[in-house]
Design a protein around this motif. Sequence first.
Motif, PDB file in Angstrom:
ATOM      1  N   ASP A 162     -16.426 -30.526 114.935  1.00  0.00           N
ATOM      2  CA  ASP A 162     -15.518 -30.175 116.047  1.00  0.00           C
ATOM      3  C   ASP A 162     -15.631 -31.132 117.234  1.00  0.00           C
ATOM      4  O   ASP A 162     -14.744 -31.187 118.081  1.00  0.00           O
ATOM      5  CB  ASP A 162     -15.797 -28.735 116.503  1.00  0.00           C
ATOM      6  N   LEU A 163     -16.738 -31.896 117.295  1.00  0.00           N
ATOM      7  CA  LEU A 163     -16.928 -32.802 118.433  1.00  0.00           C
ATOM      8  C   LEU A 163     -16.175 -34.113 118.284  1.00  0.00           C
ATOM      9  O   LEU A 163     -15.938 -34.822 119.256  1.00  0.00           O
ATOM     10  CB  LEU A 163     -18.416 -33.123 118.605  1.00  0.00           C
ATOM     11  N   LEU A 164     -15.823 -34.456 117.059  1.00  0.00           N
ATOM     12  CA  LEU A 164     -15.155 -35.742 116.839  1.00  0.00           C
ATOM     13  C   LEU A 164     -13.746 -35.696 117.419  1.00  0.00           C
ATOM     14  O   LEU A 164     -13.056 -34.695 117.293  1.00  0.00           O
ATOM     15  CB  LEU A 164     -15.070 -36.033 115.335  1.00  0.00           C
ATOM     16  N   ALA A 222     -20.262 -25.423 112.041  1.00  0.00           N
ATOM     17  CA  ALA A 222     -20.891 -24.109 111.876  1.00  0.00           C
ATOM     18  C   ALA A 222     -20.515 -23.232 113.054  1.00  0.00           C
ATOM     19  O   ALA A 222     -20.330 -22.017 112.938  1.00  0.00           O
ATOM     20  CB  ALA A 222     -22.404 -24.263 111.783  1.00  0.00           C
ATOM     21  N   HIS A 223     -20.378 -23.876 114.206  1.00  0.00           N
ATOM     22  CA  HIS A 223     -20.088 -23.173 115.445  1.00  0.00           C
ATOM     23  C   HIS A 223     -18.691 -22.533 115.400  1.00  0.00           C
ATOM     24  O   HIS A 223     -18.512 -21.376 115.724  1.00  0.00           O
ATOM     25  CB  HIS A 223     -20.179 -24.202 116.566  1.00  0.00           C
ATOM     26  N   LYS A 224     -17.714 -23.319 114.950  1.00  0.00           N
ATOM     27  CA  LYS A 224     -16.334 -22.812 114.920  1.00  0.00           C
ATOM     28  C   LYS A 224     -15.966 -22.192 113.581  1.00  0.00           C
ATOM     29  O   LYS A 224     -14.897 -21.596 113.450  1.00  0.00           O
ATOM     30  CB  LYS A 224     -15.362 -23.977 115.192  1.00  0.00           C
ATOM     31  N   CYS A 245     -33.249 -31.199 110.411  1.00  0.00           N
ATOM     32  CA  CYS A 245     -34.013 -31.404 111.640  1.00  0.00           C
ATOM     33  C   CYS A 245     -33.696 -30.302 112.642  1.00  0.00           C
ATOM     34  O   CYS A 245     -32.685 -29.616 112.501  1.00  0.00           O
ATOM     35  CB  CYS A 245     -33.594 -32.708 112.288  1.00  0.00           C
ATOM     36  N   THR A 246     -34.511 -30.199 113.675  1.00  0.00           N
ATOM     37  CA  THR A 246     -34.179 -29.273 114.755  1.00  0.00           C
ATOM     38  C   THR A 246     -32.875 -29.742 115.394  1.00  0.00           C
ATOM     39  O   THR A 246     -32.582 -30.942 115.408  1.00  0.00           O
ATOM     40  CB  THR A 246     -35.262 -29.263 115.851  1.00  0.00           C
ATOM     41  N   ASN A 247     -32.109 -28.777 115.866  1.00  0.00           N
ATOM     42  CA  ASN A 247     -30.900 -29.088 116.632  1.00  0.00           C
ATOM     43  C   ASN A 247     -29.668 -29.517 115.841  1.00  0.00           C
ATOM     44  O   ASN A 247     -28.648 -29.814 116.441  1.00  0.00           O
ATOM     45  CB  ASN A 247     -31.157 -30.199 117.657  1.00  0.00           C
ATOM     46  N   GLY A 254     -28.075 -27.615 113.972  1.00  0.00           N
ATOM     47  CA  GLY A 254     -27.199 -26.446 113.853  1.00  0.00           C
ATOM     48  C   GLY A 254     -27.477 -25.652 112.589  1.00  0.00           C
ATOM     49  O   GLY A 254     -26.645 -24.881 112.125  1.00  0.00           O
ATOM     50  N   LYS A 255     -28.683 -25.816 112.062  1.00  0.00           N
ATOM     51  CA  LYS A 255     -29.045 -25.129 110.815  1.00  0.00           C
ATOM     52  C   LYS A 255     -29.007 -23.605 110.985  1.00  0.00           C
ATOM     53  O   LYS A 255     -28.514 -22.894 110.117  1.00  0.00           O
ATOM     54  CB  LYS A 255     -30.433 -25.591 110.356  1.00  0.00           C
ATOM     55  N   SER A 256     -29.524 -23.131 112.108  1.00  0.00           N
ATOM     56  CA  SER A 256     -29.527 -21.671 112.320  1.00  0.00           C
ATOM     57  C   SER A 256     -28.109 -21.141 112.451  1.00  0.00           C
ATOM     58  O   SER A 256     -27.773 -20.091 111.898  1.00  0.00           O
ATOM     59  CB  SER A 256     -30.315 -21.310 113.574  1.00  0.00           C
ATOM     60  N   MET A 284     -25.393 -33.676 125.036  1.00  0.00           N
ATOM     61  CA  MET A 284     -24.864 -32.970 123.871  1.00  0.00           C
ATOM     62  C   MET A 284     -23.455 -32.534 124.181  1.00  0.00           C
ATOM     63  O   MET A 284     -23.250 -31.659 125.010  1.00  0.00           O
ATOM     64  CB  MET A 284     -25.681 -31.705 123.628  1.00  0.00           C
ATOM     65  N   PRO A 285     -22.492 -33.136 123.512  1.00  0.00           N
ATOM     66  CA  PRO A 285     -21.127 -32.745 123.825  1.00  0.00           C
ATOM     67  C   PRO A 285     -20.904 -31.274 123.489  1.00  0.00           C
ATOM     68  O   PRO A 285     -21.439 -30.769 122.514  1.00  0.00           O
ATOM     69  CB  PRO A 285     -20.286 -33.634 122.908  1.00  0.00           C
ATOM     70  N   LYS A 286     -20.147 -30.622 124.332  1.00  0.00           N
ATOM     71  CA  LYS A 286     -19.823 -29.219 124.080  1.00  0.00           C
ATOM     72  C   LYS A 286     -18.461 -29.141 123.408  1.00  0.00           C
ATOM     73  O   LYS A 286     -18.172 -28.237 122.660  1.00  0.00           O
ATOM     74  CB  LYS A 286     -19.758 -28.438 125.400  1.00  0.00           C
ATOM     75  N   LYS A 287     -17.621 -30.091 123.784  1.00  0.00           N
ATOM     76  CA  LYS A 287     -16.233 -30.045 123.330  1.00  0.00           C
ATOM     77  C   LYS A 287     -15.872 -31.349 122.663  1.00  0.00           C
ATOM     78  O   LYS A 287     -16.595 -32.331 122.768  1.00  0.00           O
ATOM     79  CB  LYS A 287     -15.328 -29.896 124.552  1.00  0.00           C
TER      80      LYS A 287
HETATM   81  P1  GDP Z   1     -31.182 -25.669 114.574  1.00  0.00           P
HETATM   82  O1  GDP Z   1     -32.298 -26.109 115.469  1.00  0.00           O
HETATM   83  O2  GDP Z   1     -30.838 -26.702 113.569  1.00  0.00           O
HETATM   84  O3  GDP Z   1     -31.388 -24.332 113.958  1.00  0.00           O
HETATM   85  O4  GDP Z   1     -29.867 -25.620 115.501  1.00  0.00           O
HETATM   86  P2  GDP Z   1     -29.085 -24.428 116.230  1.00  0.00           P
HETATM   87  O5  GDP Z   1     -28.303 -23.641 115.252  1.00  0.00           O
HETATM   88  O6  GDP Z   1     -30.013 -23.701 117.117  1.00  0.00           O
HETATM   89  O7  GDP Z   1     -28.048 -25.309 117.072  1.00  0.00           O
HETATM   90  C1  GDP Z   1     -28.467 -26.360 117.928  1.00  0.00           C
HETATM   91  C2  GDP Z   1     -27.405 -26.635 118.972  1.00  0.00           C
HETATM   92  O8  GDP Z   1     -26.233 -27.155 118.347  1.00  0.00           O
HETATM   93  C3  GDP Z   1     -26.949 -25.383 119.721  1.00  0.00           C
HETATM   94  O9  GDP Z   1     -26.719 -25.751 121.059  1.00  0.00           O
HETATM   95  C4  GDP Z   1     -25.664 -24.995 119.014  1.00  0.00           C
HETATM   96  O10 GDP Z   1     -24.779 -24.303 119.872  1.00  0.00           O
HETATM   97  C5  GDP Z   1     -25.106 -26.350 118.645  1.00  0.00           C
HETATM   98  N1  GDP Z   1     -24.263 -26.275 117.448  1.00  0.00           N
HETATM   99  C6  GDP Z   1     -24.560 -25.730 116.241  1.00  0.00           C
HETATM  100  N2  GDP Z   1     -23.531 -25.869 115.381  1.00  0.00           N
HETATM  101  C7  GDP Z   1     -22.548 -26.531 116.051  1.00  0.00           C
HETATM  102  C8  GDP Z   1     -21.228 -26.980 115.709  1.00  0.00           C
HETATM  103  O11 GDP Z   1     -20.708 -26.799 114.609  1.00  0.00           O
HETATM  104  N3  GDP Z   1     -20.541 -27.635 116.707  1.00  0.00           N
HETATM  105  C9  GDP Z   1     -21.051 -27.844 117.940  1.00  0.00           C
HETATM  106  N4  GDP Z   1     -20.295 -28.489 118.828  1.00  0.00           N
HETATM  107  N5  GDP Z   1     -22.271 -27.442 118.288  1.00  0.00           N
HETATM  108  C10 GDP Z   1     -23.028 -26.789 117.364  1.00  0.00           C
END
Ligand code: GDP
Length: 367
Positions: A107-109, A141-143, A168-170, A172-174, A239-242
Amino acid sequence: MVEMPQCIGCGAVIQTENKDELGYAPASSLEKETIICQRCFRLKNYNEIQPVSLTDDDFLRILNGLGEQQGLIVKIVDIFDFNGSWLPGLHRFVGKNPVLLVANKVDLLPKSVKEKKVINWLKREAKALGLKPVDVMLVSAHKGRGMAEVVEAIEAYRNGKDVFVVGCTNVGKSTFINRIIKQATGEGEVITTSHFPGTTLDMIEIPLDDGSALYDTPGIINHHQMAHYLDASELKYIMPKKEIKPKVYQQNAGQTLFIGALARFDFVQGERSAFTVHVANDLPIHRTKLEKADALYAEHKGELLAPPSKEFIEQLPELVRHEFSIKEAKTDIVFSGLGWITAQHANVVIAAYAPKGVQVFIRPSLI
Ligand code: GDP
């Protein structure tokens, strides 16, 4: 030293110090007869996976364990930080198990990016790094974008066997696993956790319909990720949000762009050219003359050039210069974890600076 008990869910050794690491439980829980870590607690009670991280040594132990299991490995990477979120060496451990490569945060691209090009680039990179995935897929995963397709692919490739999700951490695995849990169970159903049979792999088990399971492994801290050099309060800037809005700069040779104090881009040689910057929309970009750039950085990093701010600038490793002679028009110069700059014209020499340890590389433009 007193020996700490293990979590009855995942088998992790209980600790009460660090919430983001494996086996965390509040100190009060030590008085109980059976102890469950916070991660298992949340899964059991809220059907929700919580991110945890691990040290490199622990991860090697888990990777070793994976090779002994049979099943599908789902490897998640951050499309925005591909190199920073790659797990080096995974291919040596997976044995004969198939690997599905899932690139998250699509979604960030910017809309102008062609998904087919992204997938081809990911395939080439994976191959160069020694991994031959059975498939490469893009998701948010977010959207929720692309998630149904990935769930279908997992079903097809796992062949009735278990699924191991690594990353890796961050990356978006969770977020990814929570989506799958919601799709798999709907609301309100209780999920169980259990020891991984035979070994303590510190994995969380999410039962699938046919008696197999999906396992969440802890996230690995990759020390080359730009994110680790910033304080949590400043991460929001990089970290881009949008969806990223590309910014075009018409540059003459001898001009420099600073991206906060995190990166620098010198146009060393070539005709007047357009460079398109793709980074988080809120990151300040500062334009100056190359001849003044060193002095400007020395004097103004942490202030005019930020993030990082003054308070955290000393934690940032020194910037390292990487020079590229660009032969093809539309070449991306990628700063792992930060974004990329597209050189629109051929035959330019540029120098890209990033904190020591952060990868800088070029690729054909994704647009
Ligand atoms: P984990 O450490 O791999 O388990 O990652 P998290 O699921 O906690 O996500 C890490 C960060 O990435 C958080 O700030 C999420 O909101 C963000 N994030 C996860 N999936 C997406 C996605 O599909 N798009 C965007 N833009 N951000 C995401």
